[in-house]
Design a protein around this motif. Structure first.
Motif, PDB file in Angstrom:
ATOM      1  N   GLU A   8       0.832  -1.207   0.000  1.00  0.00           N
ATOM      2  CA  GLU A   8       0.000   0.000   0.000  1.00  0.00           C
ATOM      3  C   GLU A   8       0.865   1.255   0.000  1.00  0.00           C
ATOM      4  OE1 GLU A   8      -3.358   0.352   0.008  1.00  0.00           O
ATOM      5  OE2 GLU A   8      -3.666  -1.819  -0.030  1.00  0.00           O
ATOM      6  N   PRO A   9       0.413   2.301  -0.684  1.00  0.00           N
ATOM      7  CA  PRO A   9       1.105   3.581  -0.578  1.00  0.00           C
ATOM      8  C   PRO A   9       0.681   4.310   0.696  1.00  0.00           C
ATOM      9  CG  PRO A   9      -0.735   3.781  -2.077  1.00  0.00           C
ATOM     10  CD  PRO A   9      -0.685   2.336  -1.641  1.00  0.00           C
ATOM     11  N   VAL A  10       1.606   5.057   1.281  1.00  0.00           N
ATOM     12  CA  VAL A  10       1.326   5.877   2.454  1.00  0.00           C
ATOM     13  C   VAL A  10       1.877   7.270   2.156  1.00  0.00           C
ATOM     14  CG1 VAL A  10       1.738   6.216   4.913  1.00  0.00           C
ATOM     15  CG2 VAL A  10       1.545   3.888   3.997  1.00  0.00           C
ATOM     16  N   TYR A  32       3.312  22.871   1.942  1.00  0.00           N
ATOM     17  CA  TYR A  32       3.488  21.515   2.464  1.00  0.00           C
ATOM     18  C   TYR A  32       4.363  20.700   1.523  1.00  0.00           C
ATOM     19  CZ  TYR A  32      -0.073  22.125   6.016  1.00  0.00           C
ATOM     20  OH  TYR A  32      -0.770  22.542   7.111  1.00  0.00           O
ATOM     21  N   ARG A  33       5.071  19.749   2.102  1.00  0.00           N
ATOM     22  CA  ARG A  33       5.806  18.745   1.340  1.00  0.00           C
ATOM     23  C   ARG A  33       5.259  17.381   1.728  1.00  0.00           C
ATOM     24  NH1 ARG A  33      11.112  19.617  -1.363  1.00  0.00           N
ATOM     25  NH2 ARG A  33      10.504  21.441  -2.525  1.00  0.00           N
ATOM     26  N   THR A  34       5.312  16.468   0.782  1.00  0.00           N
ATOM     27  CA  THR A  34       4.790  15.125   1.030  1.00  0.00           C
ATOM     28  C   THR A  34       5.909  14.103   0.948  1.00  0.00           C
ATOM     29  OG1 THR A  34       2.654  15.745   0.104  1.00  0.00           O
ATOM     30  CG2 THR A  34       3.142  13.392   0.204  1.00  0.00           C
ATOM     31  N   CYS A  35       5.865  13.164   1.848  1.00  0.00           N
ATOM     32  CA  CYS A  35       6.780  12.020   1.867  1.00  0.00           C
ATOM     33  C   CYS A  35       5.971  10.797   1.454  1.00  0.00           C
ATOM     34  CB  CYS A  35       7.332  11.847   3.285  1.00  0.00           C
ATOM     35  SG  CYS A  35       8.277  10.341   3.509  1.00  0.00           S
ATOM     36  N   GLY A  36       6.506  10.004   0.556  1.00  0.00           N
ATOM     37  CA  GLY A  36       5.807   8.801   0.102  1.00  0.00           C
ATOM     38  C   GLY A  36       6.482   7.546   0.603  1.00  0.00           C
ATOM     39  N   LEU A  37       5.719   6.736   1.304  1.00  0.00           N
ATOM     40  CA  LEU A  37       6.211   5.455   1.790  1.00  0.00           C
ATOM     41  C   LEU A  37       5.417   4.330   1.140  1.00  0.00           C
ATOM     42  CD1 LEU A  37       6.352   6.262   5.608  1.00  0.00           C
ATOM     43  CD2 LEU A  37       8.240   6.348   3.978  1.00  0.00           C
ATOM     44  N   ALA A  52      10.008   6.637  -1.232  1.00  0.00           N
ATOM     45  CA  ALA A  52      10.232   7.036  -2.615  1.00  0.00           C
ATOM     46  C   ALA A  52      10.202   8.557  -2.707  1.00  0.00           C
ATOM     47  CB  ALA A  52       9.169   6.437  -3.532  1.00  0.00           C
ATOM     48  N   TYR A  53      11.265   9.130  -3.175  1.00  0.00           N
ATOM     49  CA  TYR A  53      11.384  10.586  -3.252  1.00  0.00           C
ATOM     50  C   TYR A  53      10.382  11.199  -4.242  1.00  0.00           C
ATOM     51  CZ  TYR A  53      13.721  15.078  -2.986  1.00  0.00           C
ATOM     52  OH  TYR A  53      14.004  16.394  -2.770  1.00  0.00           O
ATOM     53  N   LEU A  54       9.902  10.401  -5.169  1.00  0.00           N
ATOM     54  CA  LEU A  54       8.927  10.876  -6.155  1.00  0.00           C
ATOM     55  C   LEU A  54       7.755  11.596  -5.510  1.00  0.00           C
ATOM     56  CD1 LEU A  54       7.602  10.896  -9.006  1.00  0.00           C
ATOM     57  CD2 LEU A  54       6.740   8.612  -8.475  1.00  0.00           C
ATOM     58  N   ALA A  55       7.317  11.153  -4.353  1.00  0.00           N
ATOM     59  CA  ALA A  55       6.131  11.720  -3.705  1.00  0.00           C
ATOM     60  C   ALA A  55       6.314  13.176  -3.303  1.00  0.00           C
ATOM     61  CB  ALA A  55       5.734  10.892  -2.495  1.00  0.00           C
ATOM     62  N   VAL A  56       7.555  13.627  -3.172  1.00  0.00           N
ATOM     63  CA  VAL A  56       7.794  15.041  -2.858  1.00  0.00           C
ATOM     64  C   VAL A  56       7.256  15.911  -3.987  1.00  0.00           C
ATOM     65  CG1 VAL A  56       9.607  16.794  -2.569  1.00  0.00           C
ATOM     66  CG2 VAL A  56       9.783  14.589  -1.382  1.00  0.00           C
ATOM     67  N   PHE A  57       7.417  15.459  -5.222  1.00  0.00           N
ATOM     68  CA  PHE A  57       7.031  16.251  -6.389  1.00  0.00           C
ATOM     69  C   PHE A  57       5.703  15.839  -7.004  1.00  0.00           C
ATOM     70  CE2 PHE A  57      11.644  16.123  -6.117  1.00  0.00           C
ATOM     71  CZ  PHE A  57      11.898  17.470  -5.952  1.00  0.00           C
ATOM     72  N   ALA A  58       5.390  14.555  -6.923  1.00  0.00           N
ATOM     73  CA  ALA A  58       4.181  14.045  -7.581  1.00  0.00           C
ATOM     74  C   ALA A  58       3.527  12.975  -6.713  1.00  0.00           C
ATOM     75  CB  ALA A  58       4.544  13.489  -8.953  1.00  0.00           C
ATOM     76  N   PRO A  59       2.905  13.384  -5.594  1.00  0.00           N
ATOM     77  CA  PRO A  59       2.367  12.381  -4.668  1.00  0.00           C
ATOM     78  C   PRO A  59       1.301  11.475  -5.281  1.00  0.00           C
ATOM     79  CG  PRO A  59       1.751  14.612  -3.992  1.00  0.00           C
ATOM     80  CD  PRO A  59       2.720  14.747  -5.106  1.00  0.00           C
ATOM     81  N   ARG A  60       0.452  11.995  -6.133  1.00  0.00           N
ATOM     82  CA  ARG A  60      -0.604  11.147  -6.716  1.00  0.00           C
ATOM     83  C   ARG A  60      -0.035  10.182  -7.747  1.00  0.00           C
ATOM     84  NH1 ARG A  60      -3.272  11.308  -2.530  1.00  0.00           N
ATOM     85  NH2 ARG A  60      -4.252  13.262  -2.061  1.00  0.00           N
ATOM     86  N   VAL A  61       0.992  10.583  -8.466  1.00  0.00           N
ATOM     87  CA  VAL A  61       1.666   9.671  -9.400  1.00  0.00           C
ATOM     88  C   VAL A  61       2.306   8.532  -8.611  1.00  0.00           C
ATOM     89  CG1 VAL A  61       3.522   9.434 -11.093  1.00  0.00           C
ATOM     90  CG2 VAL A  61       2.052  11.466 -11.128  1.00  0.00           C
ATOM     91  N   PHE A  62       2.960   8.880  -7.518  1.00  0.00           N
ATOM     92  CA  PHE A  62       3.548   7.866  -6.633  1.00  0.00           C
ATOM     93  C   PHE A  62       2.481   6.873  -6.171  1.00  0.00           C
ATOM     94  CE2 PHE A  62       3.770   6.752  -2.133  1.00  0.00           C
ATOM     95  CZ  PHE A  62       4.848   5.878  -2.148  1.00  0.00           C
ATOM     96  N   GLU A  63       1.394   7.413  -5.640  1.00  0.00           N
ATOM     97  CA  GLU A  63       0.327   6.587  -5.088  1.00  0.00           C
ATOM     98  C   GLU A  63      -0.246   5.631  -6.140  1.00  0.00           C
ATOM     99  OE1 GLU A  63      -3.449   7.527  -2.271  1.00  0.00           O
ATOM    100  OE2 GLU A  63      -3.258   8.784  -4.052  1.00  0.00           O
TER     101      GLU A  63
END
Length: 110
Positions: A8-10, A32-37, A52-63
């Motif tokens: 699951e993405p967090v 705000y900044r987002t961290c993706g786990l 995943a560092y991607l979530a900092v820039f594109a959280p929905r793409v990461f998810e």
């Protein structure tokens, strides 16, 4: 040998710097900044996290990338990292062989 039971993405977001920071004013409209786990749970109850560092820039793409890859890995042997890596790559090769998907695959691998 434990198998992957769930992936699951967090997404975690928090204020980034103070509101008058030049970076916040120039790039972060929300401040705000987002961290993706990626949370990986095994059938023996062990839970692990990879970032995943991607979530900092594109959280929905990461998810959505995590959600795309997950069904192909659930049920796999957790110790067979090489096979899981190749399977995750094969799911995403058509549209991305580097960059965004590699962030997510790396987080799952971790």
């Amino acid at each position: 040998m434990p198998k992957i039971q769930r992936i699951e993405p967090v997404l975690l977001s928090a204020p980034y710097a103070h509101a008058q920071s030049s970076e916040v004013r120039a790039r972060l409209k929300s401040g705000y900044r987002t961290c993706g786990l990626v949370e990986v749970e095994l059938d023996n109850g062990v839970v692990g996290y990879g970032e995943a560092y991607l979530a900092v820039f594109a959280p929905r793409v990461f998810e959505q990338t995590v959600r795309l890859i997950a069904p192909y890995l659930v049920g796999s042997q957790s110790a067979d990292i090489g096979r899981c890596y190749l399977q995750a790559c094969s799911v995403t090769h058509y549209w991305s062989q580097q960059g965004a998907t590699r962030h997510v695959i790396g987080a799952i691998e971790t």
